[in-house]
Design an enzyme around this catalytic site. Sequence first.
Site, PDB file in Angstrom:
ATOM      1  N   LEU A  81       0.848  -1.188   0.000  1.00 37.20           N
ATOM      2  CA  LEU A  81       0.000   0.000   0.000  1.00 37.20           C
ATOM      3  C   LEU A  81       0.883   1.237   0.000  1.00 37.20           C
ATOM      4  O   LEU A  81       1.591   1.505   0.973  1.00 37.20           O
ATOM      5  CB  LEU A  81      -0.904  -0.008   1.238  1.00 37.20           C
ATOM      6  CG  LEU A  81      -2.086   0.954   1.279  1.00 37.20           C
ATOM      7  CD1 LEU A  81      -3.052   0.700   0.129  1.00 37.20           C
ATOM      8  CD2 LEU A  81      -2.811   0.823   2.616  1.00 37.20           C
ATOM      9  N   GLY A  83       3.609   1.797  -1.671  1.00 34.62           N
ATOM     10  CA  GLY A  83       5.034   1.478  -1.700  1.00 34.62           C
ATOM     11  C   GLY A  83       5.477   0.802  -0.416  1.00 34.62           C
ATOM     12  O   GLY A  83       4.964   1.094   0.669  1.00 34.62           O
ATOM     13  N   ASP A  88       6.362   0.049   7.335  1.00 33.48           N
ATOM     14  CA  ASP A  88       5.464  -1.102   7.188  1.00 33.48           C
ATOM     15  C   ASP A  88       5.868  -2.259   8.102  1.00 33.48           C
ATOM     16  O   ASP A  88       5.258  -3.322   8.048  1.00 33.48           O
ATOM     17  CB  ASP A  88       5.489  -1.619   5.737  1.00 33.48           C
ATOM     18  CG  ASP A  88       5.016  -0.577   4.732  1.00 33.48           C
ATOM     19  OD1 ASP A  88       4.350   0.379   5.153  1.00 33.48           O
ATOM     20  OD2 ASP A  88       5.322  -0.733   3.539  1.00 33.48           O
ATOM     21  N   CYS A  97      13.646  -9.351  16.111  1.00 29.79           N
ATOM     22  CA  CYS A  97      13.938  -7.955  15.765  1.00 29.79           C
ATOM     23  C   CYS A  97      15.057  -7.864  14.744  1.00 29.79           C
ATOM     24  O   CYS A  97      15.094  -6.944  13.920  1.00 29.79           O
ATOM     25  CB  CYS A  97      14.278  -7.159  17.017  1.00 29.79           C
ATOM     26  SG  CYS A  97      15.730  -7.768  17.918  1.00 29.79           S
ATOM     27  N   HIS A 254      19.446  -5.447  21.089  1.00 28.98           N
ATOM     28  CA  HIS A 254      18.313  -5.286  20.173  1.00 28.98           C
ATOM     29  C   HIS A 254      18.856  -4.835  18.819  1.00 28.98           C
ATOM     30  O   HIS A 254      19.804  -4.052  18.752  1.00 28.98           O
ATOM     31  CB  HIS A 254      17.364  -4.237  20.761  1.00 28.98           C
ATOM     32  CG  HIS A 254      16.091  -4.043  20.007  1.00 28.98           C
ATOM     33  ND1 HIS A 254      15.212  -5.065  19.744  1.00 28.98           N
ATOM     34  CD2 HIS A 254      15.543  -2.923  19.462  1.00 28.98           C
ATOM     35  CE1 HIS A 254      14.173  -4.585  19.086  1.00 28.98           C
ATOM     36  NE2 HIS A 254      14.356  -3.287  18.898  1.00 28.98           N
ATOM     37  N   ASN A 278      14.057   1.630  15.232  1.00 25.91           N
ATOM     38  CA  ASN A 278      13.727   0.503  16.098  1.00 25.91           C
ATOM     39  C   ASN A 278      12.595  -0.284  15.441  1.00 25.91           C
ATOM     40  O   ASN A 278      11.521   0.261  15.194  1.00 25.91           O
ATOM     41  CB  ASN A 278      13.283   1.033  17.472  1.00 25.91           C
ATOM     42  CG  ASN A 278      12.935  -0.079  18.448  1.00 25.91           C
ATOM     43  OD1 ASN A 278      12.841  -1.247  18.077  1.00 25.91           O
ATOM     44  ND2 ASN A 278      12.739   0.292  19.704  1.00 25.91           N
ATOM     45  N   ASP A 314       7.366   6.695  16.028  1.00 25.19           N
ATOM     46  CA  ASP A 314       7.275   5.627  15.026  1.00 25.19           C
ATOM     47  C   ASP A 314       8.488   4.705  15.052  1.00 25.19           C
ATOM     48  O   ASP A 314       8.672   3.875  14.170  1.00 25.19           O
ATOM     49  CB  ASP A 314       7.114   6.233  13.634  1.00 25.19           C
ATOM     50  CG  ASP A 314       8.259   7.188  13.278  1.00 25.19           C
ATOM     51  OD1 ASP A 314       9.171   7.374  14.126  1.00 25.19           O
ATOM     52  OD2 ASP A 314       8.249   7.752  12.166  1.00 25.19           O
ATOM     53  N   SER A 576      40.080 -67.271  -9.884  1.00 24.04           N
ATOM     54  CA  SER A 576      39.301 -68.295 -10.604  1.00 24.04           C
ATOM     55  C   SER A 576      37.805 -68.059 -10.498  1.00 24.04           C
ATOM     56  O   SER A 576      37.028 -68.623 -11.276  1.00 24.04           O
ATOM     57  CB  SER A 576      39.642 -69.684 -10.057  1.00 24.04           C
ATOM     58  OG  SER A 576      39.280 -69.775  -8.683  1.00 24.04           O
ATOM     59  N   GLU A 585      47.553 -67.724  -4.244  1.00 22.89           N
ATOM     60  CA  GLU A 585      46.834 -66.464  -4.022  1.00 22.89           C
ATOM     61  C   GLU A 585      47.004 -66.011  -2.570  1.00 22.89           C
ATOM     62  O   GLU A 585      47.159 -64.816  -2.292  1.00 22.89           O
ATOM     63  CB  GLU A 585      45.350 -66.643  -4.350  1.00 22.89           C
ATOM     64  CG  GLU A 585      45.089 -66.917  -5.828  1.00 22.89           C
ATOM     65  CD  GLU A 585      43.677 -67.395  -6.107  1.00 22.89           C
ATOM     66  OE1 GLU A 585      43.230 -67.239  -7.250  1.00 22.89           O
ATOM     67  OE2 GLU A 585      43.029 -67.939  -5.177  1.00 22.89           O
ATOM     68  N   THR A 610      44.387 -49.805  18.258  1.00 21.75           N
ATOM     69  CA  THR A 610      43.476 -49.040  17.402  1.00 21.75           C
ATOM     70  C   THR A 610      44.212 -47.850  16.798  1.00 21.75           C
ATOM     71  O   THR A 610      45.228 -47.394  17.325  1.00 21.75           O
ATOM     72  CB  THR A 610      42.254 -48.522  18.180  1.00 21.75           C
ATOM     73  OG1 THR A 610      42.698 -47.653  19.227  1.00 21.75           O
ATOM     74  CG2 THR A 610      41.440 -49.663  18.756  1.00 21.75           C
TER      75      THR A 610
END
Length: 690
Positions: A81, A83, A88, A97, A254, A278, A314, A576, A585, A610
Site C-alpha cells: 500500500l 510502496g 510497514d 527484531c 536489540h 527501532n 514511530d 578363478s 593367491e 586401534t
Amino acid sequence: MPYLHRSLRPQPQPVPGDARTIHSSGQSFEQLRQGCLQSGTLFEDADFPASNVSLFYSERPQVPFVWKRPGEIVEKPEFILGGATRTDICQGELGDCWLLAAIASLTLNQKALTRVVPQDQGFGSGYAGIFHFQFWQHSEWLDVVIDDRLPTFKDRLVFLHSADHNEFWSALLEKAYAKLNGSYEALKGGSAIEAMEDFTGGVAENFQIREAPEDFFEILEKALKRGSLLGCSIDTLNASESEARTSLGLIKGHAYTVTGLDQVNFHGQRIKLIRVRNPWGQVEWNGPWSDSSPEWRSVDLEEQKRLGHTALDDGEFWMAFKDFKIHFDKVEICNLTPDALEDSALHRWEVTIHQGSWVRGSTAGGCRNFLDTFWTNPQIKLSLTERDEGQEGCTFLAALMQKDRRRLKRFGANMLTIGYAIYQCPDKDGHLSRDFFRYHASLARSKTFINLREVSERFQLPPGDYILIPSTFEPHQEADFCLRIFSEKRAVTRDLDENIDIDLPELPKPTPQEEETEEEQQFRALFQRVAGEDMEVSAEELEYVLNAVLQKKTALKFKRLSLLSCRNIISLMDTSGNGKLEFEEFRVFWDKLKHWMDLFLQFDVDKSGTMSSYELRTALKAAGFQLGGHLLQLIVLRYADEDLQLDFDDYLNCLVRLENASRVFQSLSVKNKDFIHLNINEFISLTMNI
C-alpha cells in the site's frame, strides 16, 4: 539416506533471476497459482501447514492462534500500500527484531526489495491465496512459495505486521522466511546481517564502533549510497540485560536499522547526524537530536523537511553521530558487492564459491590449537597472480558461512564457533601434513573465532600461492559450510582434497615351491591341513588360518579377524571366481598383509590396538591410496567406532575393499583411465562383489 557427493570445487556466482523453486510438488509459483485458478480453490501449502508444527518446536502458544487469510481479517487487503517502506514493519510477539531490522533496511534499496518481494502478486486479479518470495542461500537463489494463512489472535496478526492493518507484504515475507528456516520459532534471536545476506547474496563486514577508523561516518555514508544494508546494536554483558531499556531510550541486545546519514548547520557548525530505526515501531532515543529535542528549534524548517524530521513515536529517530559512537557498540554492513568502502571508485569483484563439510573423524579438525587434527580440515589453495591497480598487493575478502544452523535448531544445533587461517603455500602440491603446521605460522587469519553464521575479513597479500583452512574452533564438530572468496583481480582457487591418486603395485608371480622361505613352508603345511588336497580354502577356513597365524604376532593387539574381512579378502584375491583361495593367491596376499600390518603398527601411536580416524588419510596414502575428503568421510562413517578409532579388522577390511575397487576400475577403464561405462546389471554385479 544414500550418500550424495557434494563437490568442493569452485561454484559460479548464481544469477539472481534464476531462482529455484523448492516446493515439494516440483511446480513453480506460476504453475501452482494457475492450478488453483483453474480449480477455483485457494492454495493450501502442505509443506508449511497452518498448524502448531509451523509455529513452534519446543513450546506451545499461550493463547489459541487462529490461522486466517488477509481477506478474513480485513475487508480490502492490499499486498503493498503506497510502496513498501520501513514504516510497514512493526514487531509482533516473536523475538526476531534482527529480521525486522534487515527488512527495514531492505526497503531502502528498491532493486533488492523487488528481487526479494516479486511484484507479480497481490489480492486483485489472479489472487489464489498463494505468494512467493526469493532468498539467497549458500550460492543460489530460492523461490519460496507459501499460502497466505497467517496466525492471528482476536483478528490481529500475532507476529510481524504493517502499521496499516490493510497491508500484508511484510507479514507474508516473514512467513516465507520462517518456512525457509523450518518454523517461526527458528527465527528467535539472531544478527541482522544474517537476513541481510539472505536478501541480497551480499557479503558482511562487521565494525566494533570503538575500533572503527576515523572516516567511519564517510564509510557508512558511502555504503548507504551504494545500496548496502546497515544494522547496529548495543552489546549486553549477560542475558538479563537483553532488551533492557537505557535511561536514554535505547534497547540493549536489540537490532536496529541505520536508515540515513546527513549533516546540518547548527549554531555555525556542521553537525553529523545518523538516523536509526527501532523495528518495534516505537521506543526511541530521547537524548540530543531526538524527535522532540530543543536542538531542532535551531534548524531551518526546510532543512527539517529535507531530513524528514517528525515528532511521531514511530521508532525512527535522529541522533548526533558522536553520541551514536558512544552509545552503540556494533555496526554490520551487508555490501551487495564487496566494493572497497575506503575507495571512491566502484570495483567489479571476482567471486569463487566452495561448498564443504566438517565431518567428525575425518575433516573436523578444529583450530590450530589442536595440532594433531588441525591438518585434516579442508584446505583451499588460493593463487593471487595480479596486483591491484597502483598497489603492491592483492586484495581479497574471505567469507566463511556455516550452513543451515537455524533450520537445525529444532534438533539441538547451535551456531558453531568458526574462523580460518591462511598460510604461505609450499612448492609441493597436495594436502598439507601435520608437520607443515608444526613448523610454519599463519600469514593471516580471521580476527577471531566466533559463533556467528558468517566470519568475513578483508586482506591484502603479495602475489603468490596460499592455503586457506576453514575450521571450527573445537575439533569433532560437524557442519556444512560455504566459503566465498572475493578478489579485485582474478584469483584461482582449488580444493586440495580433490586429487585422487592410487598407486597399486603389480601382483607378483608365484614363487616356485623349492624357493619358498621357512615361513612360507609353515604356511603351506597349515594351509594344506585346513584345505585338504585341493589346496583351496573357503572364507570360514581362511578365517581360521589367518587368526591362527596373527595371534602369534604379539605386537599386533586385536581380538580376531572377522568372517566378513575374510570374504572380502577372497573377493580381492580369487582369480578363478570359485569363491575360494588357492595357496599361491594366499601367499601373494600375505605379502600385502605384512606391509599393511607394519603401517597399522606405525599409526597405532599409543599401542592400544586401534588407530585414530584422523590418521587414516596418512595411513592410506602410505598404502598407495591418496583419497579426497569426501571419500575419507565415507570410510570413517563406515569403519570408525563412536570414539573415532579403527581396530585392525576394520583397517584391513577398508584396505582390502579399496584395493579391490581400484583393481576392478583399472581393469574396466581401458580406453579412458578416468571413467568407466556400466549398465545397471554390471553396476550391481560389481557392487555385490566389492
